[in-house]
Write a protein that holds these residues in place. Structure first.
Motif, mmCIF file in Angstrom:
data_model
loop_
_atom_site.group_PDB
_atom_site.id
_atom_site.type_symbol
_atom_site.label_atom_id
_atom_site.label_comp_id
_atom_site.label_asym_id
_atom_site.label_seq_id
_atom_site.Cartn_x
_atom_site.Cartn_y
_atom_site.Cartn_z
ATOM 1 N N VAL A 1 4.407 0.896 1.726
ATOM 2 C CA VAL A 1 4.526 -0.033 2.837
ATOM 3 C C VAL A 1 4.264 -1.445 2.317
ATOM 4 O O VAL A 1 3.280 -1.689 1.624
ATOM 5 C CB VAL A 1 3.545 0.315 3.975
ATOM 6 N N ILE A 2 5.179 -2.349 2.650
ATOM 7 C CA ILE A 2 5.064 -3.756 2.285
ATOM 8 C C ILE A 2 4.876 -4.530 3.579
ATOM 9 O O ILE A 2 5.672 -4.403 4.508
ATOM 10 C CB ILE A 2 6.334 -4.247 1.564
ATOM 11 N N ALA A 3 3.818 -5.322 3.645
ATOM 12 C CA ALA A 3 3.578 -6.164 4.812
ATOM 13 C C ALA A 3 3.583 -7.621 4.386
ATOM 14 O O ALA A 3 3.005 -7.984 3.364
ATOM 15 C CB ALA A 3 2.242 -5.804 5.451
ATOM 16 N N ARG B 1 11.872 -13.903 9.243
ATOM 17 C CA ARG B 1 10.635 -13.111 9.273
ATOM 18 C C ARG B 1 9.838 -13.564 10.477
ATOM 19 O O ARG B 1 9.573 -14.726 10.671
ATOM 20 C CB ARG B 1 9.853 -13.311 7.974
ATOM 21 N N LEU C 1 2.465 -11.203 5.795
ATOM 22 C CA LEU C 1 1.614 -11.808 6.809
ATOM 23 C C LEU C 1 1.760 -13.319 6.758
ATOM 24 O O LEU C 1 1.572 -13.937 5.711
ATOM 25 C CB LEU C 1 0.154 -11.420 6.567
ATOM 26 N N ARG D 1 6.731 -5.702 8.564
ATOM 27 C CA ARG D 1 6.405 -4.544 7.723
ATOM 28 C C ARG D 1 7.703 -3.854 7.302
ATOM 29 O O ARG D 1 8.621 -3.691 8.100
ATOM 30 C CB ARG D 1 5.548 -3.565 8.516
ATOM 31 N N TYR D 2 7.746 -3.459 6.038
ATOM 32 C CA TYR D 2 8.881 -2.726 5.473
ATOM 33 C C TYR D 2 8.358 -1.442 4.852
ATOM 34 O O TYR D 2 7.254 -1.420 4.310
ATOM 35 C CB TYR D 2 9.596 -3.547 4.392
ATOM 36 N N THR D 3 9.155 -0.392 4.897
ATOM 37 C CA THR D 3 8.761 0.885 4.323
ATOM 38 C C THR D 3 9.797 1.332 3.307
ATOM 39 O O THR D 3 11.002 1.259 3.557
ATOM 40 C CB THR D 3 8.634 1.958 5.434
ATOM 41 N N THR E 1 0.844 -1.189 0.000
ATOM 42 C CA THR E 1 0.000 0.000 0.000
ATOM 43 C C THR E 1 0.881 1.240 0.000
ATOM 44 O O THR E 1 2.057 1.182 0.355
ATOM 45 C CB THR E 1 -0.965 0.004 1.206
ATOM 46 N N ASN F 1 4.025 -11.355 11.541
ATOM 47 C CA ASN F 1 3.949 -10.368 10.465
ATOM 48 C C ASN F 1 5.164 -9.449 10.504
ATOM 49 O O ASN F 1 5.721 -9.189 11.567
ATOM 50 C CB ASN F 1 2.683 -9.531 10.603
#
Length: 88
Positions: A51-53, A87, A55, A62-64, A36, A60
């Protein structure tokens, strides 16, 4: 079109392209990849970030990436997603 807090609507093709880059990199079919683009109005925050999540049942992550999703390339994804770490 602008959605509250999310900024203009993104090109679904750009989101799909980045999701494919991440999926190719992590090569784990049990992980769901979400991508997103968010806007930020806080001081010092880039105006738009991707933003990459990831799951997974094990947790979980998250990367930005500090650029719009349309500008994200393979090098950005590789730099953001550290494949050498577990992860969680």
């Amino acid at each position: 079109m602008t959605l509250p807090g999310l900024g203009p609507t993104r090109d679904p093709g750009d989101v799909a392209r980045v999701k494919a880059l991440v999926a190719d990199l992590i090569d784990d079919h049990d992980v769901t990849v979400l991508v997103t683009e968010l806007t930020c109005s806080e001081p010092g925050c880039p105006p738009i970030e991707t933003v990459i999540a990831l799951l997974a049942e094990t947790g979980n992550v998250r990367y930005t990436i500090h650029k719009p999703v349309a500008e994200v390339d393979r090098d950005d994804v590789h730099a953001a997603v550290d494949t050498s770490s577990d992860r969680r």
